[in-house]
Motif scaffolding. Sequence first.
Motif, mmCIF file in Angstrom:
data_model
loop_
_atom_site.group_PDB
_atom_site.id
_atom_site.type_symbol
_atom_site.label_atom_id
_atom_site.label_comp_id
_atom_site.label_asym_id
_atom_site.label_seq_id
_atom_site.Cartn_x
_atom_site.Cartn_y
_atom_site.Cartn_z
ATOM 1 N N UNK A 386 0.823 -1.219 0.000
ATOM 2 C CA UNK A 386 0.000 0.000 0.000
ATOM 3 C C UNK A 386 0.851 1.260 0.000
ATOM 4 N N UNK A 387 2.100 1.157 -0.547
ATOM 5 C CA UNK A 387 3.023 2.291 -0.494
ATOM 6 C C UNK A 387 2.523 3.474 -1.307
ATOM 7 N N UNK A 388 1.996 3.212 -2.450
ATOM 8 C CA UNK A 388 1.521 4.319 -3.293
ATOM 9 C C UNK A 388 0.386 5.063 -2.614
ATOM 10 N N UNK A 389 -0.549 4.272 -2.099
ATOM 11 C CA UNK A 389 -1.677 4.918 -1.423
ATOM 12 C C UNK A 389 -1.209 5.644 -0.148
ATOM 13 N N UNK A 390 -0.215 5.068 0.529
ATOM 14 C CA UNK A 390 0.268 5.702 1.773
ATOM 15 C C UNK A 390 0.942 7.032 1.478
ATOM 16 N N UNK A 391 1.700 7.057 0.315
ATOM 17 C CA UNK A 391 2.356 8.320 -0.033
ATOM 18 C C UNK A 391 1.347 9.441 -0.204
ATOM 19 N N UNK A 392 0.209 9.092 -0.832
ATOM 20 C CA UNK A 392 -0.822 10.122 -0.997
ATOM 21 C C UNK A 392 -1.514 10.462 0.325
ATOM 22 N N UNK A 393 -1.557 9.478 1.284
ATOM 23 C CA UNK A 393 -2.275 9.740 2.543
ATOM 24 C C UNK A 393 -1.442 10.436 3.608
ATOM 25 N N UNK A 394 -0.075 10.402 3.418
ATOM 26 C CA UNK A 394 0.777 11.021 4.456
ATOM 27 C C UNK A 394 0.513 12.522 4.542
ATOM 28 N N UNK A 395 0.533 13.123 3.378
ATOM 29 C CA UNK A 395 0.290 14.574 3.352
ATOM 30 C C UNK A 395 -1.084 14.905 3.880
ATOM 31 N N UNK A 396 -2.056 14.062 3.506
ATOM 32 C CA UNK A 396 -3.421 14.315 3.981
ATOM 33 C C UNK A 396 -3.490 14.200 5.509
ATOM 34 N N UNK A 397 -2.843 13.183 6.052
ATOM 35 C CA UNK A 397 -2.899 12.999 7.521
ATOM 36 C C UNK A 397 -2.231 14.163 8.264
ATOM 37 N N UNK A 398 -1.123 14.657 7.671
ATOM 38 C CA UNK A 398 -0.452 15.796 8.320
ATOM 39 C C UNK A 398 -1.389 16.991 8.386
ATOM 40 N N UNK A 399 -2.018 17.233 7.216
ATOM 41 C CA UNK A 399 -2.948 18.359 7.188
ATOM 42 C C UNK A 399 -4.130 18.127 8.111
ATOM 43 N N UNK A 400 -4.595 16.874 8.183
ATOM 44 C CA UNK A 400 -5.731 16.566 9.050
ATOM 45 C C UNK A 400 -5.378 16.737 10.518
#
Length: 729
Positions: A386-400
Amino acid sequence: MSIGSTSAESGRNGYLDLDGDGERSPYPAGFGLDFRRIWVLLRRNALIIAGIVTVAAIIGLIATLLMQPTYIAEASVQIEQETDRVLESQSVEPVAAYQDADRFLQTQTDILRSRAMSRRVAQALNLLDANSFFEAMGTEPPEEIPGMTLQQAKRDAVVDLLLENLLISLPQDSRLVTIGFRSPNPRLAARIANTYATEFIRSNLERKFESSSYARDFLSKQLAETKARLEQSEREVNAYARQAGLIRTEDDVEGGSGQQSVTSASLVQLNAAANDAIAARIAAEQKWRSVERTPALSIPDVLANQAIQGLLQQRSERTAALQQELERHRESHPTVLQLRAQIGEVNSQIDTLAAGIRSSIYNQYQSALLRERSLIAEVGQSKGARLAEQDRGVRFNILAREADTNRTLYDGLLQRFKEVSAAAGISSNNISIVDEAEQPTEPDSPKLPLNLALSILIGLAAALGIVFIREQLDDAIRAPEDVETKLSATTLGIIPAVDERPIDQLSDPRSPVSEAYNALRTALLYSTSEGLPASMFVTSSQASEGKSTTSLAIAVGLAKLGKKVVLIDTDLRRPAMHILLGLPNGLGLSDLLTSTQSLSAALRPTSHENLSFVSSGPVPPSPTELLGGMRFPEIVAELEADFDAVVIDGPPVLGLADAPIVAGIAAGTVFVVEANRGHRGGTKSAMRRLRSARASILGVVLTKFDNRKAGSDYGNYGNDYYSYGHHQD
């Protein structure tokens, strides 16, 4: 040496020599309080003391009546450290610790005494610009001061006048403060005292409101900034999710995550769980680090524990009981030991519970750490898929997470703002009026009994000072004790004062004068180691002190004892003995001194048996030269050989040389002093002149002594002194 002179010399031991003449002073060396002498002085000066005290009392009475009466009105307020809590937290001011209660109460009383408080009172009563306040206080309005306007000077004077008459009282171990005001106007005193109480409460409320107003303004600014940051972070989260194509459900939005598939959703859930575990571990670790080295009873969780609070309450109660027991018993008392054991047991329980709470915090930290590690391990295992999806979610989680942080901060600030705003509308106060000041009906001052008492004390002190100075300056010989203290001489006899001539009372053997001279005769019989001196010279410092009467009384008294006595009048300037005896002043001493006539030709018998008399004879031009020649000692020696006693009535000492010459020839000298007339300085000077002529002074005869005026202990005998047996009850 005679007994009289020996006693006088020996009496000098232990006394101060103030005159430098080798004679003792009236005061013993190292003397202390002589209460008998003090009583004598007070009794002697009773009229003076009474007069001064009376005048002082009258002055005090008049001054009291002329004083303007002043009234004191008092109001009382109760000051508490904390108010009743309407809200959980309704004040932004720090609350003073109960251990600092004394300083807190002292601070409140200092506020009451401040110029700012007096200025508030003056403004509330419209006293700053009115002259009526000065009139009511009995003072004049101030004049214009250089560098200050008249209005400013008047306002400062009003404040100063309020502070001068303000009375603040704070009893020990009490929270009740008494506010008093002193004024000649009772109504004004009550108004000002009540105004001080109300303005004190109003000022306290204003300070609380001002502090909460500042807090509201500060929180309002912080709240606006936090709200802007929260809105910006939420917009950034939504923009990134739209850009990355992340679709979020409602729960995802609230959880701060978004996924495209089940795999990504699972990864997000695992990632969210891991993030939560990290946050939980961080929080648990911070909590543990904060309490790791903190004393057990300082840990908030320990203090919030109900069991700990109960045990602390028990320890406080037992400690208070132990203090009470220690005030009544010793350390070894069973009750004291039992209480100490109970306190020790409670402390042990507290330590056990506190250690358990500390251990639970540590366990929470270890549990969070294990959970964090477990979730991170699971995320790591799923990372490849799930590395690709995680890369997109890291930034989102930081902002969240940033949005969540801003939201949490915003909620906290909003809650505190609501609490402060609510507290600002509550008029709770820790100061309350207990008693309002009432218009006094009786003046507080002047106090007539107190002023009279002070006046009497001042008058008494002044009277005693005047009496002391008067006694120090008074050297009159008044009483027998003055002869001993002021003249350093022995008192041979005390001749009382009588209304008639003393010579007339000598015919009555039981009269006071006769009894007194009989006592003198007895003293002369034992005045020397050989008994009665062969010749005795009777003199005084000045004329009319009773020396001639004393000479005649001594001669007559000795003749009555069967002794052969001759009486010689050696006063060749103002002879008077022949008048007392009723004999002519024919051939006499002056004739014997200027011729070769025999002594037998000058001897005359008297009406008294065994008593012969030699008159002075004609008054010569130079008595001193006659008495200083060789003939007079021969005459005295011849009389001493023919008679048992030779009594010589001589002239007073004054400033002449007659008396010292005669005193140097006679075997003994009797010095006569009139009470209340003779003075220490003149009398001692006369006696010193006699001693310089080698005279042997046997002692002093105090004549015309009135025990009622002397103020001495001899007055205790009353007017019947020397009159025992004159009348029967």
